[in-house]
Design a protein around this motif. Structure first.
Motif, PDB file in Angstrom:
ATOM      1  N   ILE A   1      -0.115  -1.585  -0.019  1.00 28.87           N
ATOM      2  CA  ILE A   1      -1.156  -2.399   0.596  1.00 28.87           C
ATOM      3  C   ILE A   1      -0.556  -3.094   1.811  1.00 28.87           C
ATOM      4  CG2 ILE A   1      -2.471  -2.775  -1.530  1.00 28.87           C
ATOM      5  CD1 ILE A   1      -1.173  -5.502  -1.768  1.00 28.87           C
ATOM      6  N   GLY A   2      -1.403  -3.557   2.704  1.00 27.81           N
ATOM      7  CA  GLY A   2      -0.930  -4.283   3.866  1.00 27.81           C
ATOM      8  C   GLY A   2      -0.309  -3.378   4.916  1.00 27.81           C
ATOM      9  N   ASP A   3       0.460  -3.986   5.815  1.00 25.18           N
ATOM     10  CA  ASP A   3       1.063  -3.241   6.921  1.00 25.18           C
ATOM     11  C   ASP A   3       2.125  -2.254   6.463  1.00 25.18           C
ATOM     12  OD1 ASP A   3      -0.572  -4.644   8.638  1.00 25.18           O
ATOM     13  OD2 ASP A   3       0.950  -6.187   9.088  1.00 25.18           O
ATOM     14  N   ASN A   4       2.785  -2.549   5.358  1.00 26.89           N
ATOM     15  CA  ASN A   4       3.826  -1.637   4.877  1.00 26.89           C
ATOM     16  C   ASN A   4       3.275  -0.296   4.412  1.00 26.89           C
ATOM     17  OD1 ASN A   4       5.910  -3.455   5.343  1.00 26.89           O
ATOM     18  ND2 ASN A   4       5.740  -4.377   3.304  1.00 26.89           N
ATOM     19  N   SER A   5       1.977  -0.215   4.185  1.00 25.65           N
ATOM     20  CA  SER A   5       1.387   1.048   3.727  1.00 25.65           C
ATOM     21  C   SER A   5       1.546   2.143   4.782  1.00 25.65           C
ATOM     22  CB  SER A   5      -0.088   0.844   3.392  1.00 25.65           C
ATOM     23  OG  SER A   5      -0.804   0.380   4.526  1.00 25.65           O
ATOM     24  N   PHE A   6       1.542   1.767   6.055  1.00 26.54           N
ATOM     25  CA  PHE A   6       1.748   2.762   7.111  1.00 26.54           C
ATOM     26  C   PHE A   6       3.134   3.392   6.997  1.00 26.54           C
ATOM     27  CE2 PHE A   6       3.271   3.944  11.321  1.00 26.54           C
ATOM     28  CZ  PHE A   6       2.247   4.754  11.780  1.00 26.54           C
ATOM     29  N   PHE A   7       4.163   2.577   6.792  1.00 29.15           N
ATOM     30  CA  PHE A   7       5.523   3.102   6.695  1.00 29.15           C
ATOM     31  C   PHE A   7       5.725   3.890   5.400  1.00 29.15           C
ATOM     32  CE2 PHE A   7       5.694  -0.761   9.272  1.00 29.15           C
ATOM     33  CZ  PHE A   7       6.213  -0.242  10.450  1.00 29.15           C
ATOM     34  N   ALA A   8       5.055   3.475   4.339  1.00 27.11           N
ATOM     35  CA  ALA A   8       5.133   4.252   3.098  1.00 27.11           C
ATOM     36  C   ALA A   8       4.503   5.618   3.276  1.00 27.11           C
ATOM     37  CB  ALA A   8       4.439   3.479   1.970  1.00 27.11           C
ATOM     38  N   LEU A   9       3.339   5.668   3.925  1.00 23.23           N
ATOM     39  CA  LEU A   9       2.678   6.948   4.177  1.00 23.23           C
ATOM     40  C   LEU A   9       3.506   7.816   5.109  1.00 23.23           C
ATOM     41  CD1 LEU A   9       0.154   8.718   3.803  1.00 23.23           C
ATOM     42  CD2 LEU A   9      -0.877   7.497   5.733  1.00 23.23           C
ATOM     43  N   LEU A  10       4.116   7.210   6.123  1.00 24.90           N
ATOM     44  CA  LEU A  10       4.955   7.963   7.046  1.00 24.90           C
ATOM     45  C   LEU A  10       6.179   8.537   6.333  1.00 24.90           C
ATOM     46  CD1 LEU A  10       5.552   8.808   9.984  1.00 24.90           C
ATOM     47  CD2 LEU A  10       6.735   6.623  10.272  1.00 24.90           C
ATOM     48  N   THR A  11       6.757   7.766   5.428  1.00 29.68           N
ATOM     49  CA  THR A  11       7.924   8.249   4.680  1.00 29.68           C
ATOM     50  C   THR A  11       7.577   9.471   3.839  1.00 29.68           C
ATOM     51  OG1 THR A  11       8.826   6.001   4.581  1.00 29.68           O
ATOM     52  CG2 THR A  11       9.670   7.607   2.986  1.00 29.68           C
ATOM     53  N   VAL A  12       6.464   9.415   3.151  1.00 32.15           N
ATOM     54  CA  VAL A  12       6.051  10.551   2.314  1.00 32.15           C
ATOM     55  C   VAL A  12       5.725  11.759   3.174  1.00 32.15           C
ATOM     56  CG1 VAL A  12       4.383  11.335   0.604  1.00 32.15           C
ATOM     57  CG2 VAL A  12       5.229   8.982   0.535  1.00 32.15           C
ATOM     58  N   SER A  13       5.066  11.542   4.297  1.00 32.02           N
ATOM     59  CA  SER A  13       4.706  12.656   5.173  1.00 32.02           C
ATOM     60  C   SER A  13       5.938  13.350   5.733  1.00 32.02           C
ATOM     61  CB  SER A  13       3.813  12.152   6.312  1.00 32.02           C
ATOM     62  OG  SER A  13       3.489  13.195   7.200  1.00 32.02           O
ATOM     63  N   VAL A  14       6.919  12.572   6.171  1.00 30.20           N
ATOM     64  CA  VAL A  14       8.150  13.158   6.706  1.00 30.20           C
ATOM     65  C   VAL A  14       8.930  13.861   5.599  1.00 30.20           C
ATOM     66  CG1 VAL A  14      10.359  12.636   7.800  1.00 30.20           C
ATOM     67  CG2 VAL A  14       8.261  11.516   8.598  1.00 30.20           C
ATOM     68  N   TRP A  15       9.033  13.227   4.440  1.00 31.28           N
ATOM     69  CA  TRP A  15       9.746  13.845   3.319  1.00 31.28           C
ATOM     70  C   TRP A  15       9.114  15.169   2.920  1.00 31.28           C
ATOM     71  CZ3 TRP A  15       8.081  15.001  -1.673  1.00 31.28           C
ATOM     72  CH2 TRP A  15       9.085  15.348  -2.586  1.00 31.28           C
TER      73      TRP A  15
ATOM     74  N   ASP B   1      -4.266  15.905   7.696  1.00 30.11           N
ATOM     75  CA  ASP B   1      -3.812  15.703   6.329  1.00 30.11           C
ATOM     76  C   ASP B   1      -4.734  14.729   5.590  1.00 30.11           C
ATOM     77  OD1 ASP B   1      -2.365  15.783   4.023  1.00 30.11           O
ATOM     78  OD2 ASP B   1      -0.751  14.495   4.732  1.00 30.11           O
ATOM     79  N   PHE B   2      -5.256  15.188   4.480  1.00 31.71           N
ATOM     80  CA  PHE B   2      -6.129  14.362   3.649  1.00 31.71           C
ATOM     81  C   PHE B   2      -5.527  14.088   2.279  1.00 31.71           C
ATOM     82  CE2 PHE B   2      -9.400  14.201   0.318  1.00 31.71           C
ATOM     83  CZ  PHE B   2     -10.112  13.086   0.713  1.00 31.71           C
ATOM     84  N   ASN B   3      -4.798  15.059   1.741  1.00 26.78           N
ATOM     85  CA  ASN B   3      -4.297  14.931   0.372  1.00 26.78           C
ATOM     86  C   ASN B   3      -3.309  13.781   0.218  1.00 26.78           C
ATOM     87  OD1 ASN B   3      -5.784  17.183  -0.473  1.00 26.78           O
ATOM     88  ND2 ASN B   3      -4.167  18.594   0.133  1.00 26.78           N
ATOM     89  N   THR B   4      -2.381  13.656   1.165  1.00 24.62           N
ATOM     90  CA  THR B   4      -1.341  12.627   1.035  1.00 24.62           C
ATOM     91  C   THR B   4      -1.915  11.214   1.022  1.00 24.62           C
ATOM     92  OG1 THR B   4       0.255  14.103   2.106  1.00 24.62           O
ATOM     93  CG2 THR B   4       0.801  11.765   1.987  1.00 24.62           C
ATOM     94  N   PRO B   5      -2.722  10.790   2.010  1.00 28.16           N
ATOM     95  CA  PRO B   5      -3.252   9.421   1.943  1.00 28.16           C
ATOM     96  C   PRO B   5      -4.242   9.217   0.803  1.00 28.16           C
ATOM     97  CG  PRO B   5      -4.223  10.600   3.781  1.00 28.16           C
ATOM     98  CD  PRO B   5      -3.125  11.461   3.257  1.00 28.16           C
ATOM     99  N   TYR B   6      -4.984  10.264   0.442  1.00 25.12           N
ATOM    100  CA  TYR B   6      -5.962  10.098  -0.636  1.00 25.12           C
ATOM    101  C   TYR B   6      -5.276   9.903  -1.976  1.00 25.12           C
ATOM    102  CZ  TYR B   6     -10.035  10.916  -3.590  1.00 25.12           C
ATOM    103  OH  TYR B   6     -11.034  10.782  -4.525  1.00 25.12           O
ATOM    104  N   VAL B   7      -4.209  10.661  -2.238  1.00 22.92           N
ATOM    105  CA  VAL B   7      -3.502  10.509  -3.506  1.00 22.92           C
ATOM    106  C   VAL B   7      -2.756   9.183  -3.544  1.00 22.92           C
ATOM    107  CG1 VAL B   7      -1.709  11.505  -4.992  1.00 22.92           C
ATOM    108  CG2 VAL B   7      -3.320  13.002  -3.814  1.00 22.92           C
ATOM    109  N   MET B   8      -2.247   8.733  -2.409  1.00 20.75           N
ATOM    110  CA  MET B   8      -1.488   7.486  -2.386  1.00 20.75           C
ATOM    111  C   MET B   8      -2.379   6.256  -2.536  1.00 20.75           C
ATOM    112  SD  MET B   8       1.549   7.947   0.448  1.00 20.75           S
ATOM    113  CE  MET B   8       2.154   6.307   0.025  1.00 20.75           C
ATOM    114  N   PHE B   9      -3.504   6.243  -1.836  1.00 20.14           N
ATOM    115  CA  PHE B   9      -4.308   5.024  -1.765  1.00 20.14           C
ATOM    116  C   PHE B   9      -5.688   5.155  -2.403  1.00 20.14           C
ATOM    117  CE2 PHE B   9      -1.757   5.279   2.220  1.00 20.14           C
ATOM    118  CZ  PHE B   9      -0.811   4.333   1.875  1.00 20.14           C
TER     119      PHE B   9
END
Length: 335
Positions: A192-206, A268-276
């Motif tokens: 949640i919050g601003d850190n969610s962008f960096f969490a999503l970016l980390t998963v996408s890059v990984w 990409d839809f699956n990654t943010p949808y499963v995360m959030f």
């Protein structure tokens, strides 16, 4: 007494043609065989084309038609009876002074920043790993296999694992950063919050860099080793070899790789949808999830279809410009 000698006439005489053969009889089988050879590839492609029409083209045309309708939850039972709205849905989507257009513009900008960072990091990490794995050493095959694990894992299983790792109280990320390394004053909220962008970016890059690693590693196989040996004899260091030999030789591969990564990441839809879930945080509101919310949460399928059509047009324009620029650069380099 004069004797008349009978003149034999050839039944195959065609009035002066060479060899006395009828052209139609000789050319018929040739034309038939040539026609079969020409039509065979199209016949083999026909099942794939029909499947492409059913899977992609028909839903695409249906979405375009829906974007011109005032399609809400009241017409779900029979969407064809929804009244026509013309370009009202498009006007609503691009009116950046209104709440709907403003939210769409913010989501678009977030997606652009996210895509640039994700594609850049995926390419950088994948290229560096492929170059490091180029020389033979003990255990190289095992490391290559391990590097491809994130790409081989199912998306849902991998992302759900990251969701557990990003938990606030008992997640592995906070445990390492806060409890063991002491890099943060308190456990952070990653979903949640601003850190969610960096969490999503980390998963996408990984999840995406192993694909770049695989493509670049395949491209490196086509570079002759004699070039590196000659450069080493001339005194070129490792960085000069990468700059002068590796990167220019990988230019055609990188052009395709960057385009594919861009299209995959932007859509990409699956990654943010499963995360959030259905409601992504504002900092991680990618346009794919935003269109989903406009369609299936707000129940305004006409506006959501218009947003999808605008997204499709944007991707087509970007792809066309990118291909034009890369092809022009390739022709200039060849000259």
């Amino acid at each position: 007494m004069a004797t008349t000698v009978p003149v034999q006439t050839d039944a195959t005489d065609d009035g002066g043609t060479s060899g006395g053969k009828t052209p139609g009889v000789a050319r018929g089988p040739r034309r038939t065989g040539r026609l079969r050879r020409v039509s065979l590839p199209y016949l083999l492609l026909l099942p794939a084309l029909l499947l492409e029409l059913l899977v992609h083209l028909v839903p695409m045309v249906t979405g375009v038609v829906m974007s011109f309708k005032e399609l809400t939850q009241f017409y779900i039972r029979d969407w064809s009876t929804a009244p026509w709205s013309g370009f009202d849905n498009y006007d609503l989507a691009v009116d950046f002074n209104a709440p709907v257009g403003e939210a769409l513009l913010r989501s678009f900008l977030i997606t652009c920043v996210f895509t640039v960072l994700s594609v850049g990091l995926c390419w950088l990490i994948g290229t560096a790993a492929a170059i490091c794995m180029q020389d033979s050493f003990y255990g190289r095959g095992l490391l290559r296999a391990l590097f491809l694990v994130p790409y081989a894992l199912p998306v849902y299983a991998a992302v759900i694992t990251w969701v557990f790792m990003f938990q606030h109280d008992n997640g592995l990320v906070n445990h390492v950063l806060h409890d063991q390394l002491g890099l943060t004053d308190k456990p952070s909220f990653w979903l949640i919050g601003d850190n969610s962008f960096f969490a999503l970016l980390t998963v996408s890059v990984w999840k995406g860099w192993p694909f770049a690693f695989l493509i670049v590693m395949a491209g490196l196989q086509n570079i002759p080793k004699e070039l590196y040996e000659a450069a080493a004899l001339d005194g070129a260091g490792i960085w000069q070899q990468i700059r002068r030999i590796t990167l220019p030789s990988l230019r055609p591969v990188n052009q395709v790789l960057v385009l594919v990564l861009f299209l995959w990441t932007f859509n990409d839809f699956n990654t943010p949808y499963v995360m959030f879930g259905r409601a992504a945080p504002e900092a991680a509101d990618l346009i794919s999830v935003h269109i989903y919310q406009a369609s299936f949460v707000s129940w305004n399928f006409g506006t959501g279809s218009a947003m999808s059509v605008l997204l499709l047009l944007f991707l087509l324009v970007v792809t066309g410009v990118y291909l034009a620029l890369t092809s022009r650069g390739r022709k200039t380099a060849d000259v």
